[in-house]
Scaffold this active site. Structure first.
Site, short mmCIF file in Angstrom:
data_model
loop_
_atom_site.label_atom_id
_atom_site.label_comp_id
_atom_site.label_asym_id
_atom_site.label_seq_id
_atom_site.Cartn_x
_atom_site.Cartn_y
_atom_site.Cartn_z
N GLU A 25 1.07 -1.13 0.07
CA GLU A 25 0.07 0.06 -0.13
C GLU A 25 0.99 1.17 0.02
OE1 GLU A 25 -1.43 1.72 3.40
OE2 GLU A 25 -0.93 0.10 4.70
N LYS A 159 -3.77 -1.81 14.35
CA LYS A 159 -3.07 -0.86 15.13
C LYS A 159 -3.50 -0.96 16.44
CE LYS A 159 -3.18 2.02 11.64
NZ LYS A 159 -3.63 1.11 10.59
#
Ligand code: PSU
Ligand code: MN
Length: 305
Positions: A25, A159
């Site tokens: 990405e 995360k």
């Protein structure tokens, strides 16, 4: 209709010859790491794949055109140009029409990679359900896309700025296959262990490729999420992590930060207030995931050889 996605020659050749390719990405480059370090990191990611005999396919929208596989000038632009926007899957259409240059999130990257015929995608951490989501409804479109696309996504969990148990529940609802690489503990991004369990452990890239084949054979169109923890000796200091994260979440609340700004704000907060320690851990996480992605892509290419 012809595809609006431009696949680089290197990636197209590799796919045609059944050689391994891994998607990367670009939001992690434009919005995840500070300039100018981000350019160095983007090159390190690609080099890690090349050294493993795998073709890198960094994905971004350049002047309105979705690209799978960037040349060095394009990578430099994504890293260096402050006007580069964060593009999730829903932003692709408008970004194309506006001829914008945008860095793709996990959601947008997975979509474009899938369109190009790629199967394996490595990132740092997946987006997920934000803390306080029962009030704000802030949940990353990354989850929706991994629920819909048969990509294998390697990450170090979601995360730790997120609500991990809620994220795991959503992954279950969306029917996403979650496997732990050599662990049954769901990793916590900056931390090796989030404190939550995973139902399935896999111990090799070949096993993951076999799971991909099994899901394909059943016509499942959701992703395989490979949770790959950082070795515990490389994780961020836990006490520092918990303290700085709590401060960052409080500050984000105070400033009313929301929407697509939330994740970049918290990542940048962590970098600043750990004096760069979280940045080094984030690089290690991504490289660790890219190495495993390379092995999976090789195992996958080997199955159909
Ligand atoms: N992981 C990282 N750094 C990042 C991201 C993930 O190590 O910058 C980015 C990814 O692009 C992911 C996005 O898709 O954060 C999630 O943003 P949001 O929560 O707004 O969906
Ligand atoms: Mn969000």
């Amino acid at each position: 209709m012809t595809s609006p996605v431009v696949v680089s020659e290197a990636v197209a050749d590799a796919l045609a010859e059944n050689r391994p390719v891994v998607a990367l990405e670009s939001t992690i480059i434009s919005h995840g790491f500070p300039r100018p370090r981000n350019l160095e990191v983007a090159r390190l990611f690609e080099r890690t794949l090349v050294d493993a005999g795998v073709t890198p396919a960094t994905i971004a929208v350049i002047d309105g055109v979705p690209h799978v596989g960037l040349d060095d000038a394009q990578v430099e632009r994504i890293a260096g140009d402050e006007s580069v926007v964060k593009v999730s899957s829903r932003d692709l259409g408008p970004a194309m029409v506006a001829r914008a240059t945008g860095a793709t999130t996990v959601a947008a990257t997975a979509l474009l990679a899938h369109r190009a015929g790629l199967r394996v995608f490595s990132t740092g951490g997946l987006g997920g359900v934000h803390r306080g989501a029962s009030q704000t409804y802030d949940e990353s479109a990354d989850l929706t896309m991994v629920g819909r696309l048969p990509m294998t996504v390697v990450s170090a969990g979601a995360k730790s700025i997120l609500d991990i148990p809620a994220t795991l529940e959503r992954l279950e609802t969306l029917g996403v296959t979650v496997v732990g690489y050599r662990t049954r503990r769901y990793p916590g991004f900056y931390l090796a262990d989030s404190g939550h369990e995973i139902d399935w452990q896999v111990d090799s890239a070949e096993e993951i490729a076999a799971i991909m084949a099994a899901n394909d054979a059943l016509g499942l169109s959701s992703a395989v999420l490979v949770a790959n923890p950082l070795p515990v000796e490389k994780e961020l200091d836990r006490e520092l992590h918990d303290r700085v994260l709590a401060e960052g979440l409080a500050e984000s609340d105070r400033r009313g930060i929301h929407g697509k700004e939330a994740t970049p704000f918290l990542l940048a907060w962590m970098v600043e207030h750990t004096h760069g320690a979280s940045l080094e851990v984030n690089v290690d996480i991504a490289v660790n995931n890219i190495r495993l992605g390379a092995e999976i892509a090789r195992a996958w290419a080997g199955r159909s050889a």
